[in-house]
Design an enzyme around this catalytic site. Structure first.
Site, mmCIF file in Angstrom:
data_model
loop_
_atom_site.group_PDB
_atom_site.id
_atom_site.type_symbol
_atom_site.label_atom_id
_atom_site.label_comp_id
_atom_site.label_asym_id
_atom_site.label_seq_id
_atom_site.Cartn_x
_atom_site.Cartn_y
_atom_site.Cartn_z
ATOM 1 N N GLU A 106 -2.453 51.340 -1.676
ATOM 2 C CA GLU A 106 -2.729 52.140 -2.873
ATOM 3 C C GLU A 106 -1.683 53.232 -3.042
ATOM 4 O OE1 GLU A 106 -4.328 52.239 -5.474
ATOM 5 O OE2 GLU A 106 -6.439 51.726 -5.331
ATOM 6 N N ASP A 107 -1.369 53.554 -4.284
ATOM 7 C CA ASP A 107 -0.479 54.689 -4.521
ATOM 8 C C ASP A 107 -1.228 55.997 -4.290
ATOM 9 O OD1 ASP A 107 -2.068 54.175 -6.710
ATOM 10 O OD2 ASP A 107 -0.489 54.430 -8.197
ATOM 11 N N ASP A 110 -8.165 59.035 -4.779
ATOM 12 C CA ASP A 110 -8.617 60.257 -5.431
ATOM 13 C C ASP A 110 -10.113 60.388 -5.144
ATOM 14 O OD1 ASP A 110 -9.224 62.208 -7.378
ATOM 15 O OD2 ASP A 110 -7.668 61.515 -8.710
ATOM 16 N N LYS A 138 -5.705 62.485 -2.128
ATOM 17 C CA LYS A 138 -6.158 63.726 -2.782
ATOM 18 C C LYS A 138 -7.598 63.975 -2.338
ATOM 19 C CE LYS A 138 -4.900 64.361 -7.292
ATOM 20 N NZ LYS A 138 -5.117 64.296 -8.772
ATOM 21 N N PHE A 160 -2.537 67.124 -11.143
ATOM 22 C CA PHE A 160 -2.299 65.843 -11.822
ATOM 23 C C PHE A 160 -0.855 65.446 -11.563
ATOM 24 C CE2 PHE A 160 -1.750 62.607 -14.890
ATOM 25 C CZ PHE A 160 -3.001 62.118 -15.208
ATOM 26 N N ASP A 167 0.903 57.345 -13.443
ATOM 27 C CA ASP A 167 1.230 57.556 -14.853
ATOM 28 C C ASP A 167 0.432 58.672 -15.498
ATOM 29 O OD1 ASP A 167 -1.292 55.996 -14.902
ATOM 30 O OD2 ASP A 167 -0.949 55.970 -17.067
ATOM 31 N N ARG A 173 5.744 56.298 -14.655
ATOM 32 C CA ARG A 173 5.589 55.460 -13.461
ATOM 33 C C ARG A 173 6.932 55.200 -12.783
ATOM 34 N NH1 ARG A 173 0.347 53.150 -13.436
ATOM 35 N NH2 ARG A 173 -0.509 52.621 -15.476
HETATM 36 C C1 PRP Z 1 -5.211 54.927 -9.862
HETATM 37 C C2 PRP Z 1 -4.698 54.507 -8.496
HETATM 38 C C3 PRP Z 1 -5.931 54.038 -7.778
HETATM 39 C C4 PRP Z 1 -7.037 54.836 -8.433
HETATM 40 C C5 PRP Z 1 -7.502 55.903 -7.490
HETATM 41 O O1 PRP Z 1 -5.304 53.803 -10.682
HETATM 42 O O2 PRP Z 1 -3.721 53.502 -8.584
HETATM 43 O O3 PRP Z 1 -6.151 52.665 -7.945
HETATM 44 O O4 PRP Z 1 -6.497 55.453 -9.608
HETATM 45 O O5 PRP Z 1 -8.505 56.691 -8.078
HETATM 46 P P1 PRP Z 1 -9.948 56.849 -7.445
HETATM 47 O O6 PRP Z 1 -9.779 57.055 -5.985
HETATM 48 O O7 PRP Z 1 -10.498 58.071 -8.146
HETATM 49 O O8 PRP Z 1 -10.744 55.622 -7.770
HETATM 50 P P2 PRP Z 1 -5.616 53.929 -12.250
HETATM 51 O O9 PRP Z 1 -7.072 53.665 -12.475
HETATM 52 O O10 PRP Z 1 -5.060 55.209 -12.788
HETATM 53 O O11 PRP Z 1 -4.845 52.681 -12.845
HETATM 54 P P3 PRP Z 1 -3.285 52.322 -12.758
HETATM 55 O O12 PRP Z 1 -3.025 51.865 -11.348
HETATM 56 O O13 PRP Z 1 -3.095 51.251 -13.749
HETATM 57 O O14 PRP Z 1 -2.523 53.588 -13.088
#
Ligand code: PRP
Length: 193
Positions: A106-107, A110, A138, A160, A167, A173
């Site tokens: 995962e990137d 959160d 985070k 943020f 993004d 990105r």
């Molecule tokens: C981001 C990220 C994780 C997720 C983490 O994806 O890549 O998958 O949020 O958040 P959480 O721990 O609160 O669930 P996002 O839903 O923004 O989609 P994306 O990868 O297309 O940007």
């Protein structure tokens, strides 16, 4: 903090660089070394959820010294109507993972809701093991208390952040570093950032 290089579009929306390209590259190399050591001789499948994770996955996988399969999932993002962890699978794995070692890449983690959902899906296929490798953690916004995060790049504050896959309205990105947005957008559980 280093200066803000590049960028399309609107670099003036960025406040500061939180993690430079050099810091990210060095940490990715360290994580890849750890993973290569720990999974030597194991049938490893790296799984990423689209879309943000692809940049980290691309760099991490190229820094490994062991073989690994790559695969992708896509899910609906959490919306204002479903902040409680209800998600839907839009794209499933192509790989069969039963009996194999899965590392969810995962990137950012959160709230942890995305990872928790994906772990539930992955465990139904009876893999040999499932663990998480996240570049950013985070923890201040965590809702899911226990996640098997085996590899963590950086713990970051509750800001943020964009870049390196992350993004804001589908922009930023491509940045090779992690930056903080100048104006904090309206955030809620529905908008992990
Ligand atoms: C981001 C990220 C994780 C997720 C983490 O994806 O890549 O998958 O949020 O958040 P959480 O721990 O609160 O669930 P996002 O839903 O923004 O989609 P994306 O990868 O297309 O940007």
């Amino acid at each position: 903090m280093s200066s803000l290089p590049v960028t399309r579009p609107a670099a003036d929306e960025l406040k500061e660089v939180l993690l430079s390209e050099e810091q990210v590259r060095a940490r990715v190399a360290e994580l890849a070394a750890d993973i290569s050591r720990d999974y030597t001789g194991r049938d490893l499948v790296l799984v990423t959820v689209l879309r943000g994770g692809i940049f980290f996955l691309a760099d991490l996988s190229r820094a490994l010294t062991i073989p690994a399969a790559l695969d992708f999932m896509a899910i609906t993002s959490y919306t204002a109507d479903s902040p409680s962890g209800v998600a839907r699978l839009l794209k499933d794995l192509d790989e069969e993972i039963t009996g194999r070692h899965v590392l969810l890449v995962e990137d950012i983690i959160d709230t942890g809701l995305t990872a928790a959902y994906l772990l539930r899906v992955l465990h139904t296929r009876n893999p040999a093991s499932v663990a998480i490798c996240t570049l950013l953690d985070k923890t201040a916004r965590r809702i899911v208390p226990t996640l098997p995060i085996r590899y963590r790049g950086f713990e970051i504050p509750d800001a943020f952040v964009v870049g390196y896959g992350l993004d804001f309205r589908q922009q930023y990105r491509h940045l090779p570093y992690i930056a903080v947005l100048k104006e904090e957008p309206e955030t809620s559980l529905s908008l992990p950032g």
